[in-house]
Design a protein around this motif. Structure first.
Motif, PDB file in Angstrom:
ATOM      1  N   ARG A  56     -91.740  17.340  33.352  1.00 43.48           N
ATOM      2  CA  ARG A  56     -92.475  17.695  34.574  1.00 43.48           C
ATOM      3  C   ARG A  56     -93.768  18.439  34.254  1.00 43.48           C
ATOM      4  N   ALA A  57     -93.746  19.288  33.233  1.00 49.79           N
ATOM      5  CA  ALA A  57     -94.931  20.060  32.864  1.00 49.79           C
ATOM      6  C   ALA A  57     -95.883  19.266  31.974  1.00 49.79           C
ATOM      7  N   ALA A  58     -95.314  18.467  31.053  1.00 51.83           N
ATOM      8  CA  ALA A  58     -96.141  17.779  30.059  1.00 51.83           C
ATOM      9  C   ALA A  58     -96.794  16.510  30.588  1.00 51.83           C
ATOM     10  N   ARG A  59     -96.091  15.802  31.466  1.00 49.85           N
ATOM     11  CA  ARG A  59     -96.553  14.472  31.855  1.00 49.85           C
ATOM     12  C   ARG A  59     -97.935  14.458  32.535  1.00 49.85           C
ATOM     13  N   PRO A  60     -98.239  15.386  33.453  1.00 50.85           N
ATOM     14  CA  PRO A  60     -99.549  15.284  34.115  1.00 50.85           C
ATOM     15  C   PRO A  60    -100.726  15.231  33.154  1.00 50.85           C
ATOM     16  N   PHE A  61    -100.713  16.055  32.120  1.00 54.15           N
ATOM     17  CA  PHE A  61    -101.847  16.037  31.186  1.00 54.15           C
ATOM     18  C   PHE A  61    -101.873  14.751  30.382  1.00 54.15           C
ATOM     19  N   PHE A  62    -100.747  14.375  29.792  1.00 50.83           N
ATOM     20  CA  PHE A  62    -100.748  13.231  28.881  1.00 50.83           C
ATOM     21  C   PHE A  62    -100.855  11.905  29.626  1.00 50.83           C
ATOM     22  N   ALA A  63    -100.178  11.758  30.761  1.00 45.14           N
ATOM     23  CA  ALA A  63    -100.354  10.546  31.559  1.00 45.14           C
ATOM     24  C   ALA A  63    -101.772  10.455  32.089  1.00 45.14           C
ATOM     25  N   GLY A  64    -102.406  11.616  32.286  1.00 42.63           N
ATOM     26  CA  GLY A  64    -103.782  11.639  32.782  1.00 42.63           C
ATOM     27  C   GLY A  64    -104.808  11.123  31.803  1.00 42.63           C
ATOM     28  N   LEU A  65    -104.408  10.911  30.546  1.00 40.54           N
ATOM     29  CA  LEU A  65    -105.307  10.322  29.551  1.00 40.54           C
ATOM     30  C   LEU A  65    -105.357   8.801  29.645  1.00 40.54           C
TER      31      LEU A  65
END
Length: 432
Positions: A56-65
């Motif tokens: 939940r915390a990690a996905r927004p940044f990495f999926a946002g790439l």
């Protein structure tokens, strides 16, 4: 199930490890990075700490790439992986991303920064780091993009950019254009016309140039013509060309990444960030904040008056410069209001209203109050922009016609801009 891992690099320094287990992401900072006196968070949403960040915390940044929508689905089909598998996509595409991030398999290290000579060659490894393209080869790549977005799967190519529009990171040096290979940093983004959106290249060039004439801080753009075909060439603001010919990556993240919002929720009506959250983020991230708050306000007012209904939170970014975080230059600005087939709803509300024609002075006041801004100063600035924009736009259109670069799309853009500015001024005057 044994977790899969990718190492996350910031330039040539190992930041941490991205893992996937049972389909869920996890990210943990490397101990040497945390112990370094110069350590910085990868994202505002991933503060420095020793504990692992869950999906939940990690996905927004990495999926946002990663690319979005149909572009993402097409790449996934081509690579024979699930479109929902962020980790697998980053494994295949994450060599050259937005900002300073590179993702590599454990044991690999990033390529050294390429140093270009005056003749456009790459010092010491001519032809290995960049595939220089003549016009025929460039046109062929542009023809391939709709079928093979970001040239995914081609040998030596690991490129990723957010968004749903066809685009290609390229190296531009001494008038030549090349395809970056094996982790080489790109310098520009090449954008072909958007299918079904008439005159999109001229539209975006005009809107970005108009923003620059208004003294907004914008990414530099130019129309690049190849065999009569117009392409938009955008200078990357997250790349720095050093005096010795080296291309250096600068870190950046969009507002969705910084706020911990997955890219599929970028629009406010889907639960994405609103304007108040964007201004609050800037206050938290920047010091001093005042100039960046004013720049963001100008950008939002400009988008509203221009008719850019797609100004969502992924179209605003933080750029991490030597002095700290700053508001990144404006990018991806298009007058969408001239296309009847596109929505008339803005990506973010103005005082509770999604449709520009419904916005009255009281809504601008609510917008200001919610964003922690002075309502009087906001309306004064709005009136100033509404008076200046039509004049600047008329001048720019006249110059464009004189230079022979005109397109039929400029007429409806100019009419829409005049209409919106006149409507805004009239309502502000009645309200006063």
């Amino acid at each position: 199930m044994t977790p899969r891992e990718l190492q996350v690099w910031w330039d040539a320094r190992l930041v941490g490890t991205l893992s996937q287990q049972d389909g869920r992401l996890g990210f943990v900072y490397a101990a040497p990075w945390l112990e370094s006196a110069t350590a910085r968070p990868l994202s505002m949403s991933l503060p420095l700490r020793a504990e692992i960040f869950d999906d939940r915390a990690a996905r927004p940044f990495f999926a946002g790439l990663l690319p979005e929508g149909a572009m993402r689905a097409s790449i996934a089909r081509m690579l024979h992986i699930s479109a929902r598998n962020d980790f697998a996509l980053l494994d295949r595409l994450g060599g050259e991303c937005a900002g300073a991030v590179t993702l590599l398999e454990p044991g690999q290290t990033p390529a050294e920064e390429a140093t270009f000579t005056r003749d456009g060659g790459e010092g010491g490894e001519e032809g290995e780091r960049v595939r220089w393209l003549d016009d025929a080869a460039l046109l062929q790549l542009m023809e391939e993009l709709p079928r093979r977005p970001l040239l995914a799967g081609e040998a030596g190519v690991r490129l990723s950019l957010a968004g749903a529009q066809d685009k290609l990171p390229v190296v531009v040096w001494e008038g030549r254009i090349g395809l970056p290979l094996h982790g080489t940093a790109s310098t520009h983004i090449l954008k072909p016309a958007i299918a079904g959106v008439e005159g999109s290249v001229c539209n975006e060039w005009f809107c970005m140039t108009l923003a620059a004439r208004l003294k907004l801080h914008t990414a530099a753009v130019q129309v690049h013509r190849v065999a009569g075909r117009a392409l938009l060439l955008v200078t990357r603001y997250d790349r720095q060309r050093l005096a010795n010919g080296t291309i250096h990556r600068l870190h950046q993240e969009d507002f969705c990444q910084a706020l911990g919002v997955p890219p599929e929720y970028k629009y406010q009506n889907e639960g994405g960030p609103d304007a108040a959250q964007c201004f609050s983020l800037l206050r938290q991230a920047t010091r001093p904040s005042a100039p960046h708050l004013l720049a963001l306000l100008d950008a939002m007012l400009f988008n509203a008056l221009l008719g850019n209904h797609d100004a969502h939170a992924k179209n605003f970014s933080l750029l991490y410069a030597a002095q700290g975080a700053v508001l990144a230059p404006l990018y991806d600005v298009l007058c969408t209001a001239v296309y009847p087939e596109l929505t008339d709803r803005m990506a973010m509300k103005i005082g509770g209203r999604y449709v520009f024609e419904d916005v009255m002075p009281r809504h601008w006041e609510r917008f200001a109050t919610a964003s922690g801004l002075s309502a009087a100063q906001l309306k004064k600035r709005l009136a100033t922009l509404a008076a200046r924009l039509p004049v600047l736009a008329e001048t720019l259109v006249a110059e464009t016609i004189q230079q022979g670069e005109t397109h039929a799309i400029l007429t409806p853009i100019l009419e829409e801009l005049h209409r919106r500015c006149a409507l805004t001024r009239a309502r502000l005057e009645r309200g006063a």
